[in-house]
Design an enzyme around this catalytic site. Structure first.
Site: not given
Length: 446
Positions: A213, A353, A389
């Site tokens: 990520c 995030h 995401h």
């Protein structure tokens, strides 16, 4: 899903104009209380100051930056049932899947058919970023820069997953003679950077970082450091990802990481909401053109924002779960602020995030609160609530959303905010955009 590493970076609007240089919009001073605070020392050498001069993306909302941010401001969800393949046998059957993507004008038809989408997204977003910076192939500015000091650093978490999956299937079903000769080149993670550099003739630093990520933000950090050390004048940096295929979806299902809200995909990504049940897969690419302030001024580049600093670390805790107290993240934020020369009090917007996972969302909240003691004037939102995401590309797309919030004075909403966790006692820009004058922003990836 968490990576082993955390990264945070600080962004602000364009730097104050130097003597003899005009700027498009006035630089805003921090509030009086902030000016009174003792802030760390900021870099003043124009050779070491890093500015953003171009933006490029490929997203579920298209491949134009303004259109992308307009739809974020509208609070639109890009999450739908997957139609790229039949997801009927999976417990999760939706994602932020890109539809109608075209590489026309950027990749020739023959190569376009062979490439993995991960590479296609990289090349198109990179070329678009260079166009916006006035540096695309064939431009006057491109012909004048030192190509040996121009680099590409676009990372990916998963690499060419479709090419790899197809190659393995051909090996099993038909034998090695049916494996494409492009199997290895188009599967490895650095090929997007390599082919983009080949396309535009950039002969400087060129590689790919893969840190799940955090990939895009690691690339921004590395690119900025190349420039600060005098190793490059300009670098195209960011992340690309294309993992919405059966093996990609199945892998995250096996990790038990994904939402299973198949009856209502558009509300499945619910950062900080009590009813969140996992993240939603997304895909795309987001890249920035980063260059030294000195180089940008010399070529009269369009300076959009300034990169102030960043940091990287590891919480050394677990393969997928974050520390519940957020210690790894909070220490990374603190180091990032120190590197940027920014006091915590100067930050009044955070693009979090915030993936919509049970453990990750709260760990990040606790980390933020450890560093920023007063969040009463701070907006904190989640781009993932609308686009999912995007894994290695997440930080790239969110950096662009962050920069757009600086330039137009509006921050996009976090949608699907129905019943927040008690610890979420700050302004998440719930469900509707808000006007907000940003001083310094933080972009987070974990």
């Amino acid at each position: 899903m968490q990576s082993h590493a955390a990264h945070a970076l600080g962004l602000r609007g364009p730097p104050p104009a130097l003597p003899g240089r005009r700027r498009a919009r006035p630089w805003r001073r921090p509030a009086t209380a902030v000016r009174a605070a003792v802030a760390p020392q900021r870099e003043t050498d124009p050779r070491k100051r890093v500015v953003i001069t171009g933006l490029g993306l490929v997203s579920v909302f298209g491949s134009e930056v303004d259109g992308f941010y307009d739809r974020l401001l509208a609070g639109e969800s890009g999450v739908r049932t997957i139609d790229r393949f039949d997801p009927g046998s999976f417990p999760t059957r939706f994602a932020g899947q890109i539809r109608g993507f075209s590489s026309e004008g950027y990749i020739d038809a023959k190569n376009d058919r062979r490439m993995d989408d991960c590479i296609r997204y990289c090349i198109v977003s990179g070329r678009k970023a260079l166009e916006s910076a006035g540096l695309d192939r064939g431009s006057d500015a491109h012909g004048k820069i030192d190509l040996g000091r121009a680099g590409v650093l676009v990372g990916t978490g998963m690499g060419g997953l479709s090419v790899f999956s197809n190659g393995v299937q051909n090996l099993i079903e038909k034998g090695y003679r049916k494996i494409s000769p492009f199997f290895i080149p188009y599967a490895i993670s650095n090929m997007g950077s390599a082919l983009l550099a080949t396309d535009v003739g950039f002969m400087g630093p060129n590689y790919s970082i893969s840190t799940a990520c955090a990939t895009s933000n690691y690339c921004f950090y590395a690119a900025a450091n190349h420039i600060r050390r005098g190793e490059a004048d300009v670098i195209v940096a960011g992340g690309t990802e294309a993992a919405i295929i059966p093996i990609g979806l199945g892998g995250f299902v096996a990790c038990r990481a994904l939402s299973q809200r198949n009856d209502d995909p558009e509300t499945a990504s619910r950062p900080w909401d009590k009813e969140r049940d996992g993240f939603v897969m997304g895909e795309g690419a987001g890249v920035l053109v980063m260059e030294s302030l000195e180089h940008a001024i010399k070529r009269d580049a369009p300076i959009i924002a300034e990169y102030l600093g960043g940091a990287v670390n590891c919480d050394a805790y677990h393969m997928t779960d974050p520390r519940s107290d957020g210690l790894g993240v909070s220490s990374c934020i603190a180091k990032s602020l120190e590197d940027a020369g920014v006091a915590p009090e100067e930050v009044n917007y955070i693009n979090a995030h915030a993936t919509s996972t049970l453990a990750g969302d709260l760990a990040e909240v606790r980390a933020i609160k450890q560093v920023f003691k007063n969040l009463s004037e701070t907006k904190i939102n989640s781009t993932k609530s609308m686009i999912g995401h995007c894994l290695g590309a997440a930080g790239g797309l969110e950096a662009i959303a962050t920069i757009k919030s600086i330039t137009n004075g509006w921050v996009h909403p976090t949608i699907n905010q129905f019943n927040s966790e008690p610890e979420v006692d700050f302004d998440t820009v719930a469900n509707e955009k808000k006007q907000h004058e940003v001083n310094v922003e933080r972009v987070s990836s974990i």
